[in-house]
Write a protein that holds these residues in place. Structure first.
Motif, PDB file in Angstrom:
ATOM      1  N   THR A   1       0.856  -1.178   0.000  1.00 36.79           N
ATOM      2  CA  THR A   1       0.000   0.000   0.000  1.00 36.79           C
ATOM      3  C   THR A   1       0.893   1.228   0.000  1.00 36.79           C
ATOM      4  O   THR A   1       1.810   1.321   0.818  1.00 36.79           O
ATOM      5  CB  THR A   1      -0.906   0.029   1.245  1.00 36.79           C
TER       6      THR A   1
ATOM      7  N   THR B   1      -3.850   7.595   4.944  1.00 37.26           N
ATOM      8  CA  THR B   1      -3.900   6.177   5.304  1.00 37.26           C
ATOM      9  C   THR B   1      -3.148   5.920   6.606  1.00 37.26           C
ATOM     10  O   THR B   1      -3.602   5.146   7.466  1.00 37.26           O
ATOM     11  CB  THR B   1      -3.298   5.315   4.181  1.00 37.26           C
TER      12      THR B   1
ATOM     13  N   LYS C   1      -1.816  -3.268   3.120  1.00 34.20           N
ATOM     14  CA  LYS C   1      -2.117  -4.629   2.685  1.00 34.20           C
ATOM     15  C   LYS C   1      -0.976  -5.584   3.036  1.00 34.20           C
ATOM     16  O   LYS C   1       0.184  -5.204   3.074  1.00 34.20           O
ATOM     17  CB  LYS C   1      -2.328  -4.662   1.166  1.00 34.20           C
TER      18      LYS C   1
ATOM     19  N   GLY D   1     -11.421   4.093   0.171  1.00 34.74           N
ATOM     20  CA  GLY D   1     -10.854   3.608   1.420  1.00 34.74           C
ATOM     21  C   GLY D   1     -11.443   2.282   1.879  1.00 34.74           C
ATOM     22  O   GLY D   1     -12.529   1.875   1.454  1.00 34.74           O
ATOM     23  N   ARG D   2     -10.701   1.641   2.761  1.00 35.63           N
ATOM     24  CA  ARG D   2     -11.151   0.399   3.390  1.00 35.63           C
ATOM     25  C   ARG D   2     -10.822   0.461   4.866  1.00 35.63           C
ATOM     26  O   ARG D   2      -9.836   1.074   5.282  1.00 35.63           O
ATOM     27  CB  ARG D   2     -10.453  -0.818   2.776  1.00 35.63           C
ATOM     28  N   HIS D   3     -11.652  -0.189   5.659  1.00 37.59           N
ATOM     29  CA  HIS D   3     -11.343  -0.320   7.072  1.00 37.59           C
ATOM     30  C   HIS D   3     -10.180  -1.280   7.258  1.00 37.59           C
ATOM     31  O   HIS D   3      -9.977  -2.204   6.469  1.00 37.59           O
ATOM     32  CB  HIS D   3     -12.554  -0.847   7.841  1.00 37.59           C
TER      33      HIS D   3
ATOM     34  N   VAL E   1     -12.153  -5.278   9.328  1.00 38.11           N
ATOM     35  CA  VAL E   1     -12.270  -6.007   8.070  1.00 38.11           C
ATOM     36  C   VAL E   1     -13.091  -7.280   8.242  1.00 38.11           C
ATOM     37  O   VAL E   1     -13.540  -7.874   7.252  1.00 38.11           O
ATOM     38  CB  VAL E   1     -10.876  -6.359   7.500  1.00 38.11           C
TER      39      VAL E   1
ATOM     40  N   LYS F   1     -18.280  -5.511   6.049  1.00 38.76           N
ATOM     41  CA  LYS F   1     -18.426  -4.270   5.291  1.00 38.76           C
ATOM     42  C   LYS F   1     -17.143  -3.447   5.413  1.00 38.76           C
ATOM     43  O   LYS F   1     -17.113  -2.398   6.053  1.00 38.76           O
ATOM     44  CB  LYS F   1     -19.616  -3.461   5.810  1.00 38.76           C
ATOM     45  N   PRO F   2     -16.064  -3.918   4.796  1.00 33.76           N
ATOM     46  CA  PRO F   2     -14.785  -3.219   4.963  1.00 33.76           C
ATOM     47  C   PRO F   2     -14.648  -1.960   4.120  1.00 33.76           C
ATOM     48  O   PRO F   2     -13.777  -1.137   4.385  1.00 33.76           O
ATOM     49  CB  PRO F   2     -13.761  -4.266   4.531  1.00 33.76           C
ATOM     50  N   PHE F   3     -15.510  -1.798   3.097  1.00 36.68           N
ATOM     51  CA  PHE F   3     -15.310  -0.712   2.151  1.00 36.68           C
ATOM     52  C   PHE F   3     -15.960   0.577   2.642  1.00 36.68           C
ATOM     53  O   PHE F   3     -17.087   0.578   3.147  1.00 36.68           O
ATOM     54  CB  PHE F   3     -15.870  -1.075   0.780  1.00 36.68           C
ATOM     55  N   LYS F   4     -15.236   1.695   2.465  1.00 41.12           N
ATOM     56  CA  LYS F   4     -15.740   3.013   2.822  1.00 41.12           C
ATOM     57  C   LYS F   4     -16.309   3.704   1.585  1.00 41.12           C
ATOM     58  O   LYS F   4     -16.063   3.285   0.451  1.00 41.12           O
ATOM     59  CB  LYS F   4     -14.622   3.868   3.414  1.00 41.12           C
TER      60      LYS F   4
ATOM     61  N   SER G   1     -18.344   5.795   6.303  1.00 40.60           N
ATOM     62  CA  SER G   1     -18.500   4.358   6.528  1.00 40.60           C
ATOM     63  C   SER G   1     -19.931   4.019   6.925  1.00 40.60           C
ATOM     64  O   SER G   1     -20.529   4.685   7.771  1.00 40.60           O
ATOM     65  CB  SER G   1     -17.544   3.895   7.630  1.00 40.60           C
TER      66      SER G   1
END
Length: 323
Positions: A16, A22, A198, A254-256, A261, A265-268, A300
């Motif tokens: 990442t 981030t 990641k 973004g992602r949590h 995770v 629902k990890p996606f923002k 989120s």
């Protein structure tokens, strides 16, 4: 707010990109894990009302900055000769002391990556990129599965830093919120040990915190009248001199991280941002300001209180004409 500089040493590859917004998100998780959720909630009070407790920059090579997203001719770069345009594009690094000069003189100081590494007295490239092939694993069977969708290899783009390079992270801290430089250093140490971004569980994203100290007197010009941003920012809704603002936009999907995770629902929600190293000229310039931008809420559906760092630490810069 007070400005600090933290020196870090990358120890592994990164999957990442290292970006201030981030890194702030991972700091929030580190605060929760180190001192509890109540402490994080307290620190985030007023975050979307221009009262951030912490704003982090992108990590950059110690002593250097990225050339801003302004037309080359405004930086004093000669673009008339087509043969030189490729070389001009490659000159994307600036020594930090260029901040003492007007923006129109920066082009004379711009360096290529090779020139920057020579200044650092290091051999080899600053960054090395590679693609590493992975395959999804069925955790029930311990195999890659069978059938049409069983074998699904994919590539992961990795970035390696030069093993001797040191990166500077600039942090604006509100000491009145009882979050000190020592606390920030402890949070960054935890991130560096656990891994950033990641594939942290696979050993990527590790770094070491080498030093953390106040940075009260960054290089500055005689008559600053604009900002150089050091992280992605959200300048929407503020008063700017549009003819003196230069930036590149991007959408942050973004992602949590951390345990969020696992919630399904990890996606923002996507956020439109001005990328790092923009030049922004406010309608009313405040020389003592350390940050610009705004805090972003409502990002989120899984964690309603989640916020995104739309602030950026700034350095003062001067256009040729002080207005």
């Amino acid at each position: 707010m007070k400005l600090y500089r933290i020196l870090i040493h990358p120890g592994t590859a990164f999957a990442t990109p290292l970006k201030g917004d981030t890194l702030f998100g991972q700091c929030c998780w580190a605060i929760r894990n180190l001192w509890g959720e109540a402490r994080l909630i307290e620190l985030l009070q007023g975050y979307t009302d221009n009262q951030p407790f912490l704003v982090l920059s992108d990590p950059v090579p110690a002593g250097f900055l990225v050339r801003p997203a302004a037309p080359p001719h405004l930086l004093g770069l000669d673009t008339e000769n087509p043969r030189e345009r490729k070389q001009i594009k490659a000159r994307r690094w600036l020594p930090e002391d260029v901040l003492t000069k007007p923006v129109g003189a920066w082009g004379q100081e711009a360096l290529s990556e090779a020139d920057m590494m020579d200044r650092l007295q290091l051999k080899g490239p600053f960054l090395r990129h590679e693609n590493r092939t992975h395959n999804s694993l069925n955790r029930l069977t311990g195999t890659t599965g069978a059938g049409e969708t069983g074998f699904a290899p994919y590539d992961r783009a990795l970035t390696w830093y030069h093993p001797e390079v040191r990166l500077s992270v600039y942090a604006a801290l509100d000491d009145d919120r009882y979050f000190t430089l020592k606390d920030l250093s402890e949070a960054l140490v935890a991130i560096g040990q656990q891994g950033y971004g990641k594939e942290a569980s696979s050993g990527l994203g590790k770094f070491e915190v080498l030093d953390a100290a106040p940075y009260d007197d960054p290089p500055r010009p005689a008559a600053p009248n604009a900002w150089l941003t050091l992280a992605p920012s959200a300048p929407q809704g503020q008063q700017w001199k549009a003819e003196r603002c230069y930036y590149e936009t991007f959408t942050r999907f973004g992602r949590h991280g951390d345990r969020a995770v696992l919630g399904g629902k990890p996606f923002k929600n996507p956020v439109l941002m001005a990328d790092s190293f923009a030049i922004l000229t406010p309608a009313i310039f405040e020389p003592s300001a350390r940050i610009t931008g705004r805090g972003i809420g409502g990002v989120s559906k899984a964690i309603g209180t989640a916020v995104h760092q739309g602030y950026a630490p700034v350095f003062g810069v001067q256009w040729e004409e002080a207005q």
